[in-house]
Design a protein around this motif. Structure first.
Motif, PDB file in Angstrom:
ATOM      1  N   PRO A 293       0.834  -1.202   0.000  1.00  0.00           N
ATOM      2  CA  PRO A 293       0.000   0.000   0.000  1.00  0.00           C
ATOM      3  C   PRO A 293       0.874   1.259   0.000  1.00  0.00           C
ATOM      4  CG  PRO A 293      -0.439  -1.339   1.956  1.00  0.00           C
ATOM      5  CD  PRO A 293       0.637  -2.027   1.185  1.00  0.00           C
ATOM      6  N   VAL A 294       0.419   2.274  -0.692  1.00  0.00           N
ATOM      7  CA  VAL A 294       1.167   3.536  -0.730  1.00  0.00           C
ATOM      8  C   VAL A 294       1.046   4.203   0.635  1.00  0.00           C
ATOM      9  CG1 VAL A 294       1.101   5.882  -1.649  1.00  0.00           C
ATOM     10  CG2 VAL A 294       1.058   3.936  -3.193  1.00  0.00           C
ATOM     11  N   ALA A 295       2.199   4.499   1.260  1.00  0.00           N
ATOM     12  CA  ALA A 295       2.157   5.013   2.632  1.00  0.00           C
ATOM     13  C   ALA A 295       2.646   6.445   2.749  1.00  0.00           C
ATOM     14  CB  ALA A 295       2.994   4.121   3.540  1.00  0.00           C
ATOM     15  N   THR A 296       3.551   6.857   1.865  1.00  0.00           N
ATOM     16  CA  THR A 296       4.141   8.185   2.046  1.00  0.00           C
ATOM     17  C   THR A 296       3.789   9.108   0.888  1.00  0.00           C
ATOM     18  OG1 THR A 296       6.175   7.626   0.904  1.00  0.00           O
ATOM     19  CG2 THR A 296       6.115   7.181   3.269  1.00  0.00           C
ATOM     20  N   ILE A 297       3.949  10.400   1.120  1.00  0.00           N
ATOM     21  CA  ILE A 297       3.589  11.384   0.101  1.00  0.00           C
ATOM     22  C   ILE A 297       4.506  11.304  -1.134  1.00  0.00           C
ATOM     23  CG2 ILE A 297       3.351  13.867  -0.354  1.00  0.00           C
ATOM     24  CD1 ILE A 297       2.517  13.959   2.713  1.00  0.00           C
ATOM     25  N   PRO A 298       5.847  11.128  -0.966  1.00  0.00           N
ATOM     26  CA  PRO A 298       6.687  10.986  -2.171  1.00  0.00           C
ATOM     27  C   PRO A 298       6.261   9.831  -3.076  1.00  0.00           C
ATOM     28  CG  PRO A 298       8.055  11.383  -0.253  1.00  0.00           C
ATOM     29  CD  PRO A 298       6.667  11.198   0.259  1.00  0.00           C
ATOM     30  N   ASP A 299       5.588   8.799  -2.508  1.00  0.00           N
ATOM     31  CA  ASP A 299       5.104   7.676  -3.322  1.00  0.00           C
ATOM     32  C   ASP A 299       4.084   8.112  -4.376  1.00  0.00           C
ATOM     33  OD1 ASP A 299       6.647   5.885  -2.038  1.00  0.00           O
ATOM     34  OD2 ASP A 299       5.072   5.032  -0.780  1.00  0.00           O
ATOM     35  N   LEU A 300       3.466   9.286  -4.167  1.00  0.00           N
ATOM     36  CA  LEU A 300       2.424   9.738  -5.094  1.00  0.00           C
ATOM     37  C   LEU A 300       3.016  10.383  -6.345  1.00  0.00           C
ATOM     38  CD1 LEU A 300       0.050  11.464  -2.510  1.00  0.00           C
ATOM     39  CD2 LEU A 300      -0.316   9.289  -3.632  1.00  0.00           C
ATOM     40  N   ALA A 301       4.350  10.479  -6.411  1.00  0.00           N
ATOM     41  CA  ALA A 301       4.991  11.202  -7.514  1.00  0.00           C
ATOM     42  C   ALA A 301       4.541  10.672  -8.868  1.00  0.00           C
ATOM     43  CB  ALA A 301       6.506  11.083  -7.397  1.00  0.00           C
ATOM     44  N   GLY A 302       4.229  11.605  -9.760  1.00  0.00           N
ATOM     45  CA  GLY A 302       3.922  11.247 -11.137  1.00  0.00           C
ATOM     46  C   GLY A 302       2.590  10.568 -11.351  1.00  0.00           C
ATOM     47  N   LEU A 303       1.714  10.633 -10.363  1.00  0.00           N
ATOM     48  CA  LEU A 303       0.400   9.986 -10.507  1.00  0.00           C
ATOM     49  C   LEU A 303      -0.377  10.576 -11.687  1.00  0.00           C
ATOM     50  CD1 LEU A 303      -1.527   7.939  -9.112  1.00  0.00           C
ATOM     51  CD2 LEU A 303      -2.591   9.885  -8.019  1.00  0.00           C
ATOM     52  N   SER A 304      -0.167  11.877 -11.943  1.00  0.00           N
ATOM     53  CA  SER A 304      -0.939  12.537 -13.004  1.00  0.00           C
ATOM     54  C   SER A 304      -0.607  11.949 -14.381  1.00  0.00           C
ATOM     55  CB  SER A 304      -0.637  14.037 -13.016  1.00  0.00           C
ATOM     56  OG  SER A 304       0.739  14.240 -13.252  1.00  0.00           O
ATOM     57  N   ARG A 305       0.585  11.319 -14.519  1.00  0.00           N
ATOM     58  CA  ARG A 305       0.943  10.756 -15.825  1.00  0.00           C
ATOM     59  C   ARG A 305       0.340   9.379 -16.023  1.00  0.00           C
ATOM     60  NH1 ARG A 305       6.851  12.800 -14.855  1.00  0.00           N
ATOM     61  NH2 ARG A 305       6.063  14.794 -14.155  1.00  0.00           N
ATOM     62  N   LYS A 368       1.240  19.156  -5.777  1.00  0.00           N
ATOM     63  CA  LYS A 368       2.531  19.406  -6.454  1.00  0.00           C
ATOM     64  C   LYS A 368       3.262  18.091  -6.710  1.00  0.00           C
ATOM     65  CE  LYS A 368       6.715  19.642  -5.318  1.00  0.00           C
ATOM     66  NZ  LYS A 368       7.915  19.672  -4.525  1.00  0.00           N
ATOM     67  N   VAL A 369       3.299  17.234  -5.706  1.00  0.00           N
ATOM     68  CA  VAL A 369       4.018  15.951  -5.848  1.00  0.00           C
ATOM     69  C   VAL A 369       3.387  15.120  -6.973  1.00  0.00           C
ATOM     70  CG1 VAL A 369       4.458  13.736  -4.702  1.00  0.00           C
ATOM     71  CG2 VAL A 369       4.877  15.867  -3.487  1.00  0.00           C
ATOM     72  N   MET A 370       2.059  15.108  -7.018  1.00  0.00           N
ATOM     73  CA  MET A 370       1.383  14.287  -8.035  1.00  0.00           C
ATOM     74  C   MET A 370       1.634  14.809  -9.449  1.00  0.00           C
ATOM     75  SD  MET A 370      -2.308  13.221  -6.497  1.00  0.00           S
ATOM     76  CE  MET A 370      -2.954  14.878  -6.554  1.00  0.00           C
ATOM     77  N   TYR A 371       1.686  16.130  -9.593  1.00  0.00           N
ATOM     78  CA  TYR A 371       1.766  16.710 -10.936  1.00  0.00           C
ATOM     79  C   TYR A 371       3.187  17.044 -11.404  1.00  0.00           C
ATOM     80  CZ  TYR A 371      -3.228  16.876 -11.674  1.00  0.00           C
ATOM     81  OH  TYR A 371      -4.526  16.513 -11.883  1.00  0.00           O
ATOM     82  N   LEU A 372       4.078  17.374 -10.474  1.00  0.00           N
ATOM     83  CA  LEU A 372       5.375  17.902 -10.904  1.00  0.00           C
ATOM     84  C   LEU A 372       6.561  16.981 -10.638  1.00  0.00           C
ATOM     85  CD1 LEU A 372       4.928  21.641  -9.815  1.00  0.00           C
ATOM     86  CD2 LEU A 372       4.503  20.638 -12.051  1.00  0.00           C
ATOM     87  N   ASN A 373       6.432  16.089  -9.653  1.00  0.00           N
ATOM     88  CA  ASN A 373       7.595  15.250  -9.330  1.00  0.00           C
ATOM     89  C   ASN A 373       7.736  14.072 -10.297  1.00  0.00           C
ATOM     90  OD1 ASN A 373       7.581  17.000  -7.202  1.00  0.00           O
ATOM     91  ND2 ASN A 373       8.007  15.454  -5.652  1.00  0.00           N
ATOM     92  N   GLU A 374       8.974  13.663 -10.521  1.00  0.00           N
ATOM     93  CA  GLU A 374       9.222  12.516 -11.399  1.00  0.00           C
ATOM     94  C   GLU A 374       9.028  11.210 -10.626  1.00  0.00           C
ATOM     95  OE1 GLU A 374      10.010  12.295 -14.618  1.00  0.00           O
ATOM     96  OE2 GLU A 374       9.786  14.457 -14.851  1.00  0.00           O
ATOM     97  N   PRO A 375       8.281  10.252 -11.182  1.00  0.00           N
ATOM     98  CA  PRO A 375       8.090   8.974 -10.469  1.00  0.00           C
ATOM     99  C   PRO A 375       9.323   8.093 -10.614  1.00  0.00           C
ATOM    100  CG  PRO A 375       6.922   8.954 -12.574  1.00  0.00           C
ATOM    101  CD  PRO A 375       7.558  10.312 -12.455  1.00  0.00           C
ATOM    102  N   ASP A 376       9.664   7.330  -9.568  1.00  0.00           N
ATOM    103  CA  ASP A 376      10.741   6.357  -9.727  1.00  0.00           C
ATOM    104  C   ASP A 376      10.143   4.984 -10.060  1.00  0.00           C
ATOM    105  OD1 ASP A 376       9.609   6.266  -7.270  1.00  0.00           O
ATOM    106  OD2 ASP A 376      11.454   5.876  -6.146  1.00  0.00           O
TER     107      ASP A 376
END
Length: 424
Positions: A293-305, A368-376
């Motif tokens: 399960p996704v637990a942390t905010i950085p895990d949401l990176a790149g969800l918008s893509r 911001k994390v969902m839209y701007l951060n790069e997902p790993d």
């Protein structure tokens, strides 16, 4: 109309009915939304829905309490069931710790409630709210009664996780299984908030000046703690815990007004809060990364893509939680602040607006994390139709804002009628 049973100990009026509809709706939705999550992790035991139903029964008793003893009975029935489901994932150290923490601190608050209730009984000679109100209107509030009232307020503040009685909330939210956290964040908050209103309005309606100061302090502390402490959180459930502490602060702003509009604004706030939280948790429950399960905010990176529609829904919910106009979360805050200003508590409303601005930071950060951060690594959405529908509906309500939804369902009008029945 309002009817009373058991010699006035159990009251069935508009206020209780409104709260019961909210409680039953949220409990039912949480059982449906959590089923898939619990089944996949082997936790879907038959005791789970039974415990939820027991807790709901306790909440229904709480909101209809017309007597301190019935209040305590409902509160304990709810609490004992909640202690067990907090520790429902027995194999997890975190979950058992959450259950134990909740139990120990819950026992403390129950003790405070009983101590306060015994003082109130000692100085008024009755446990019934009507009788207490009659004594207060005849003799005023004695010192012992004030002490009792403060203890009762403290215990109830603990139950809705208002600061400075919030210590258990982040740990319990983080440690409990996510469907349980989702349940904690919804129905019990409504039940305790409405119970708070009932005790203060029915039992101590003539002592507004005495309890108003307590509520103003608790409301300001909760709003600012919820706004500031959440900024440093990276765990999603802890962040939602601090968010709920803050939201209970805003709900108490309406209650602190001590007027009919205040009682109405509390119901409007709780119903909007409920929809927002159900939407957020419908989403949190479906997200996985590498089977976890996704637990942390950085895990949401790149969800918008990967899932643009889901990211859009969450963004709307987050902005609504932050209280940005024209989303419906703004109108929730508008209602409680207006009630406070009309009751001569403008400084409290201003403090709430400031806290709201501070709190907007961490909601916007998630967007911001969902839209701007790069997902790993990409996120997998295990969305069943139910989740998509719940999330979509919640996001739609938030986005549509006030008029179509709440105008169509007449929530403010119904809440007003309910508040009038409380103050009869």
């Amino acid at each position: 109309g309002s009817t009373a049973g058991f010699g006035g100990s159990f009251v069935d009026d508009g206020y209780a009915r409104f709260a019961k509809v909210l409680i039953l709706l949220s409990a039912g939705l949480m059982l449906i939304l959590g089923e898939d999550y619990l089944t996949r992790r082997g936790m879907m035991k038959f005791e789970y829905p039974v415990l939820i139903l027991l807790a709901v029964t306790g909440m229904m008793v709480m909101v209809s309490a017309g007597d301190l003893i019935v209040l305590y009975m409902g509160l304990e029935l709810q609490s004992l069931a909640l202690y067990v489901i907090a520790a429902f994932n027995r194999d997890s150290l975190r979950s058992t710790e959450a259950g134990l923490k909740y139990f120990v601190l819950g026992a403390l608050s129950s003790g405070m409630l009983l101590y306060g209730a015994s003082l109130v009984y000692g100085y008024s000679g009755t446990t019934q709210f009507e009788g207490i109100a009659a004594v207060i209107s005849a003799e005023g509030v004695s010192l012992g009664m004030t002490f009792g009232l403060v203890f009762v307020c403290a215990a109830l503040a603990f139950k809705i996780s208002a600061a400075p009685f919030h210590m258990w909330t982040p740990d319990v939210y983080e440690g409990s299984p996510t469907p349980v956290t989702a349940f904690f964040a919804t129905a019990p908050k409504v039940a305790a908030g409405v119970l708070f209103a009932r005790v203060l309005y029915d039992g101590f309606g003539d002592a507004v000046r005495d309890w108003q100061q307590v509520l103003v302090f608790i409301a300001i502390a909760s709003m600012f703690l919820g706004a500031i402490a959440a900024i440093g959180q990276s765990n999603l459930k802890r962040l939602l815990a601090y968010s709920s502490i803050g939201h209970m602060g805003y709900a108490l702003v309406g209650l602190a007004a001590g007027t009919e509009a205040g009682a109405q604004s509390l119901l409007v706030y709780l119903s909007i809060y409920l929809v927002m939280n159900i939407g957020v948790f419908a989403f949190v429950l479906t997200m996985e990364r590498d089977g976890q399960p996704v637990a942390t905010i950085p895990d949401l990176a790149g969800l918008s893509r990967t899932h643009p529609a889901a990211a859009m829904g969450v963004a709307i919910l987050m902005l609504s939680l932050a209280g940005l106009p024209p989303l419906v979360g703004f109108f929730a805050k508008f209602f409680v602040f207006k009630a406070a200003v009309d009751a001569g508590l403008a400084p409290l409303a201003i403090a709430g607006a400031v806290a709201s601005c501070i709190g907007a930071y961490y909601y916007l950060n998630i967007v911001k994390v969902m839209y701007l951060n790069e997902p790993d690594r990409p996120i997998v959405l295990r969305a069943k139709v139910v989740h998509s529908a719940a999330l979509g509906l919640a996001a739609l309500i938030m986005a549509a804002g006030w008029l179509p939804f709440f105008g169509g369902f007449g929530v403010p009008e119904v809440a007003q009628a309910a508040a009038a029945s409380l103050l009869q």
